[in-house]
Design a protein around this motif. Structure first.
Motif, short mmCIF file in Angstrom:
data_model
loop_
_atom_site.label_atom_id
_atom_site.label_comp_id
_atom_site.label_asym_id
_atom_site.label_seq_id
_atom_site.Cartn_x
_atom_site.Cartn_y
_atom_site.Cartn_z
N GLU A 149 0.79 -1.19 -0.22
CA GLU A 149 0.20 0.01 0.33
C GLU A 149 1.19 1.46 -0.35
OE1 GLU A 149 -2.32 -0.54 3.05
OE2 GLU A 149 -3.40 -2.44 2.53
N LEU A 150 0.85 2.47 -1.44
CA LEU A 150 1.23 3.51 -1.06
C LEU A 150 0.41 4.94 -0.83
CD1 LEU A 150 3.89 2.29 -4.14
CD2 LEU A 150 4.03 2.35 -1.90
N SER A 151 0.26 5.51 -0.76
CA SER A 151 0.31 6.78 -0.42
C SER A 151 -1.86 6.09 -0.12
CB SER A 151 -0.07 7.79 -0.94
OG SER A 151 1.71 7.84 -0.27
N GLY A 152 -2.07 5.43 0.20
CA GLY A 152 -3.22 4.41 0.38
C GLY A 152 -3.89 3.31 -1.10
N ALA A 153 -2.99 3.78 -2.29
CA ALA A 153 -3.38 2.56 -3.16
C ALA A 153 -2.95 1.17 -3.20
CB ALA A 153 -2.30 3.31 -5.03
N ALA A 154 -3.39 0.42 -3.63
CA ALA A 154 -3.04 -1.35 -2.82
C ALA A 154 -1.89 -1.23 -4.69
CB ALA A 154 -3.87 -1.58 -2.35
N LYS A 155 -1.16 -2.57 -4.58
CA LYS A 155 -0.52 -3.17 -5.17
C LYS A 155 -0.20 -4.29 -4.99
CE LYS A 155 3.69 -3.27 -7.97
NZ LYS A 155 4.56 -2.02 -8.74
N GLU A 156 -0.94 -4.93 -5.59
CA GLU A 156 -0.91 -6.56 -5.57
C GLU A 156 0.76 -7.53 -6.20
OE1 GLU A 156 -2.54 -8.78 -3.33
OE2 GLU A 156 -3.92 -7.07 -2.58
N LEU A 157 1.46 -7.74 -5.50
CA LEU A 157 2.52 -8.46 -5.92
C LEU A 157 3.43 -10.02 -5.81
CD1 LEU A 157 5.16 -5.42 -4.58
CD2 LEU A 157 4.02 -6.10 -6.79
N PRO A 158 2.38 -10.38 -6.80
CA PRO A 158 2.66 -12.19 -6.56
C PRO A 158 4.10 -12.52 -6.36
CG PRO A 158 2.53 -12.17 -8.52
CD PRO A 158 1.94 -10.43 -7.76
N ALA A 159 4.95 -14.09 -5.78
CA ALA A 159 5.80 -14.57 -5.92
C ALA A 159 6.40 -14.45 -7.16
CB ALA A 159 5.94 -16.16 -5.69
N GLY A 160 7.48 -13.48 -7.43
CA GLY A 160 8.42 -13.56 -8.49
C GLY A 160 8.58 -12.06 -8.98
N SER A 161 7.85 -11.30 -8.41
CA SER A 161 7.53 -10.32 -9.45
C SER A 161 8.50 -8.92 -8.27
CB SER A 161 6.36 -9.19 -8.72
OG SER A 161 5.74 -9.52 -7.76
#
Length: 189
Positions: A149-161
């Motif tokens: 979560e960056l400044s309220g925005a979420a980002k999903e990072l799967p294994a390998g990313s």
């Protein structure tokens, strides 16, 4: 190597070094002989690298970059891509097909670099205060899916990313899954 990471690789760094070396050497106003003298790398090796006929060591690339007053990443970066923190290029290949080193990204450092290995259990969340301007983090997920979560925005990072971002903003790590999340965290200040 994970399929996700393999998908990030655009090409072999050696394909870019030849043109980048020639372009940066000329921009610095150096002949091949002058660059050889300044870097301690033989003129013959510089000719071969610029011609795409040599496999040069990473330490030799670093010496060439220093002699021209540029960064190592300027030699290995794909010149067709806009400058960013993400590089995603193979910087070394070994004799075995599974032996590679991938330069994922770069961030400027003035004081210190730290490497961490993090693990978050299911439902766990870590919230961080913003760091001073100029600080960055590099995350590489090895297991599970990390929610950043960056400044309220979420980002999903799967294994390998992986991701690279400035930490002069509110940020948090979370595990919304049912299995542990593990990742490498580099802090650059």
């Amino acid at each position: 190597m994970s399929d996700n990471l393999q998908a990030h690789i655009r090409g072999d760094v050696l394909a870019h070094v030849s043109g980048n070396l020639r372009r940066l050497r000329q921009a610095a106003g150096l002949s091949q002989a002058a660059l050889a003298q300044a870097s301690g790398i033989s003129r013959r090796m510089i000719v071969a690298v610029e011609g795409g006929d040599a496999n040069i060591s990473l330490s030799s690339l670093d010496k060439l970059a220093a002699a021209m007053g540029v960064r190592f990443v300027d030699l290995v970066r794909d010149p067709a891509c806009a400058p960013s923190a993400e590089i995603n290029e193979v910087a070394w290949r070994g004799a075995e097909a599974d032996s590679t080193a991938i330069l994922l990204g770069t961030a400027p450092a003035t004081t210190e670099a730290q490497m961490w290995f993090w693990s978050l259990g299911p439902g766990e969340r870590y919230a961080a205060e913003p760091d001073p301007a100029g600080w960055h983090e590099m995350l590489f997920v090895t297991e599970g899916t990390l929610r950043l979560e960056l400044s309220g925005a979420a980002k999903e990072l799967p294994a390998g990313s992986f991701t690279i971002y400035a930490t002069d903003q509110a940020y948090a790590y979370a595990n919304a899954g049912t299995l542990p999340v593990r990742f490498v965290r580099n802090v650059i200040s």
